[in-house]
Write a protein that holds these residues in place. Structure first.
Motif, mmCIF file in Angstrom:
data_model
loop_
_atom_site.group_PDB
_atom_site.id
_atom_site.type_symbol
_atom_site.label_atom_id
_atom_site.label_comp_id
_atom_site.label_asym_id
_atom_site.label_seq_id
_atom_site.Cartn_x
_atom_site.Cartn_y
_atom_site.Cartn_z
ATOM 1 N N ASN A 83 0.829 -1.207 0.000
ATOM 2 C CA ASN A 83 0.000 0.000 0.000
ATOM 3 C C ASN A 83 0.864 1.258 0.000
ATOM 4 O O ASN A 83 0.414 2.332 -0.380
ATOM 5 C CB ASN A 83 -0.894 -0.034 1.248
ATOM 6 N N HIS A 106 -10.406 1.691 -11.014
ATOM 7 C CA HIS A 106 -10.354 0.365 -10.401
ATOM 8 C C HIS A 106 -9.138 0.239 -9.475
ATOM 9 O O HIS A 106 -9.271 -0.146 -8.311
ATOM 10 C CB HIS A 106 -10.309 -0.711 -11.490
ATOM 11 N N PHE A 107 -7.978 0.586 -9.985
ATOM 12 C CA PHE A 107 -6.766 0.430 -9.171
ATOM 13 C C PHE A 107 -6.775 1.365 -7.958
ATOM 14 O O PHE A 107 -6.196 1.048 -6.927
ATOM 15 C CB PHE A 107 -5.503 0.641 -10.017
ATOM 16 N N ARG A 109 -9.007 1.831 -5.980
ATOM 17 C CA ARG A 109 -9.703 1.224 -4.842
ATOM 18 C C ARG A 109 -8.860 0.176 -4.124
ATOM 19 O O ARG A 109 -9.255 -0.331 -3.080
ATOM 20 C CB ARG A 109 -11.039 0.652 -5.303
ATOM 21 N N TYR A 110 -7.699 -0.142 -4.679
ATOM 22 C CA TYR A 110 -6.805 -1.095 -4.000
ATOM 23 C C TYR A 110 -6.103 -0.444 -2.796
ATOM 24 O O TYR A 110 -5.587 -1.135 -1.944
ATOM 25 C CB TYR A 110 -5.703 -1.583 -4.947
ATOM 26 N N TYR A 111 -6.033 0.893 -2.808
ATOM 27 C CA TYR A 111 -5.167 1.598 -1.850
ATOM 28 C C TYR A 111 -5.979 2.350 -0.809
ATOM 29 O O TYR A 111 -7.092 2.806 -1.089
ATOM 30 C CB TYR A 111 -4.266 2.581 -2.595
#
Lengths: 285, 260
Positions: A83, A106-107, A109-111
């Motif tokens: 992260n 989209h990406f 929301r990974y962090y």
């Protein structure tokens, strides 16, 4: 001892493939907020070194801390460590069916600390292409998308592996500006590049890697004794080109001017470029 | 975002990507229907009182549809994703392998449900397939789908480490699936196969899945015609669970984001 306050701290890093030592004992310390560049010819071990720092490969031996953690096994947990870092890879050609905006959103929301996706798209200059499918992007635009995905999570450290390959000159300038902005926000940047002007323009310090070793670490202006190098003066006299080298070029030119009675025909005064120095370094070793 | 939440997010994206790849939609979803149409039209013979081969075949196709959309699709598409760098990129983010697996499970389940609906629809309309009427049979159908697709998904992920490259994956995976279909009572009536073929097929889950599907779609009187002279429901469940465990362990151990 590796220092945990540095962004990257490496001692005695080694890695072999099939008995061939690709990384042959590297020591390296990158301060937080620094832009650190690794230069070196193909096969020097740059990519392997960076991939070990990114946690893609395991070192054979050596001490290694990235943001205070061992990339192969972060004590705080893989996801927590990831992260905090951003990676811009070479040659990714995936997700052609998605649009730029879909992918970046989209990406994001990974962090946990993602930047605003639309703002990031703007930062990399893809706003006009936001709703284009990735497969329709040019090579340089695709690279800019890679950069967007690398920085979307507000990383504390950003790895850039030859990021401007395929950029036109204008896009490269804009990219350099973006990197400086990130540095000003406090991001540590580890950059590998083939382009010496890029290293010159961006790097706080440059490491030159050759045959698995770092042969020198210095600021771009001082690399390879560049700061002390003699200036090269050339001019025309008596129908031929004359050369001389001097540590006091101003005095030399003044004398020359007096001797020639004013204007010196075809006068140039140069110092060796980073490229000259670099080529000499990798040629010698 | 939690590992599970990220899995669902990934699943949504993968469904979007799946639907945009026209070849994959046509191939994975329409192909079994085309096969059904051909086999159902050619082999109209009766194989037991009240049972035609086309009914037998639909049951087998529903089972092997789970293998196509799960095992085959994943064992081919994951090496391809590895080749183009998708997995390498994901590995550099806070994406957990578990989330990635959940995402794959979601896209596979969506494709399967769609395919099963197509097969049942065409089977019932054109080839005299009897949809079950008792809730108990629908319940059995449901757990067969759930267990079968889970099995197929984890085995596909586990097998995705075998092909060296995406380009070679199809050549490795497709023959395995086709041979299994021939051995497992999809294209032929299982009890007509030589004993040694039946014994080989009995190792693998597809044979048990087709048998389970027949127990749902064929009359109970057909059970006696099965190789074991009964539906062997308990054994089907047991063998699918064993494969699910093997597949889960193998996929956890062997899954590679990056081909070193």
């Amino acid at each position: 001892m590796t220092s945990s306050s540095a962004a990257i701290s490496v001692r005695g890093l080694r890695k072999s493939y099939d008995g061939v030592e690709v990384v042959a004992g590297i020591d390296l310390e990158v301060a937080r907020g620094e832009i650190f560049t690794i230069l070196g010819p193909n096969g020097a071990g740059k990519s392997t070194t960076v991939e070990i720092l990114e946690g893609y490969r395991k070192a054979d031996s050596g001490e290694l801390l990235v943001l205070g953690e061992n990339p192969a096994r972060p004590a705080s947990g893989e996801r927590v460590w990831r992260n905090r870092i951003g990676i811009v890879l070479q040659s990714v050609s995936d997700a052609g069916d998605l649009t730029v905006a879909e992918t970046v959103h989209h990406f994001a929301r990974y962090y946990t600390k993602a930047k605003d996706p639309d703002h990031v798209i703007e930062l990399v200059g893809l706003t006009e292409k936001a709703h284009a499918k990735i497969e329709t992007l040019s090579g340089g635009q695709r690279r800019r998308l890679d950069v967007a995905l690398g920085i979307i999570g507000s990383p504390e450290i950003l790895f850039l592996d030859e990021p401007t390959t395929g950029f036109d000159p204008e896009a490269r300038r804009a990219f350099w500006e973006l990197i400086r902005t990130l540095r000003d926000e406090g991001t540590t940047i580890l950059l590998t590049t083939h382009y010496l002007d890029e290293a010159q323009a961006l790097a706080d310090r440059v490491a030159v890697m050759l045959k698995g070793r770092i042969i020198e670490i210095a600021t771009p202006d001082l690399l390879g004794g560049r700061g002390d190098a003699l200036a090269r003066i050339s001019w025309s006299e008596g129908g031929t080109t004359q050369h001389s080298e001097s540590s006091n070029p101003t005095a030399f030119v003044t004398q020359l001017s007096t001797r020639l009675g004013g204007e010196i025909p075809d006068l140039t005064v140069t110092r060796p470029s980073l490229e000259d120095i670099y080529l000499r370094m990798i040629g010698e070793a | 975002m939690s590992i599970i939440g990220l899995g669902f997010l990934r699943g949504g994206l993968e469904i979007k990507q799946f639907l945009r790849q026209r070849e994959s939609v046509v191939f994975t979803l329409a192909f079994p229907v085309i096969l059904l149409f051909i086999f159902g039209s050619v082999f109209k013979n009766t194989i037991a009182p009240g049972v035609t081969f086309s009914q037998y075949f639909v049951a087998g196709m529903v089972a092997s549809g789970l293998v196509n959309t799960g095992f085959q699709q994943l064992a081919i598409s994951i090496p391809m994703s590895r080749d183009v760098g998708t997995l390498k990129r994901l590995r550099g983010t806070p994406m957990s392998p578990i989330s990635y697996f959940i995402g794959k499970g979601i896209v596979v389940t969506a494709a399967m449900l769609f395919q099963v609906a197509l097969l049942l629809g065409f089977g019932a309309l054109l080839f005299g397939l009897h949809l079950p009427t008792s809730p108990a049979l629908w319940l059995r159908f449901t757990w067969l789908i759930v267990l079968g697709s889970a099995c197929s998904t984890v085995l596909g992920i586990a097998f995705s480490s075998v092909p060296k490259s995406g380009r070679g994956a199809s050549a490795v995976v497709s023959p395995i699936v086709i041979i299994l279909q021939f051995l497992s009572g999809v294209f032929f009536v299982f009890s007509d196969l030589p004993k040694w073929m039946q014994d080989i097929a009995a190792i693998f889950p597809l044979k048990w899945l087709t048998q389970g599907m027949r127990s749902v779609f064929l009359p109970d009187s057909f059970a006696i015609k099965e190789a074991g002279h009964s539906w062997e429901i308990g054994k089907i469940a047991l063998i699918l669970v064993i494969w699910l465990v093997i597949g889960t362990l193998a996929s956890m151990r062997s899954f590679k984001w990056v081909q070193e």
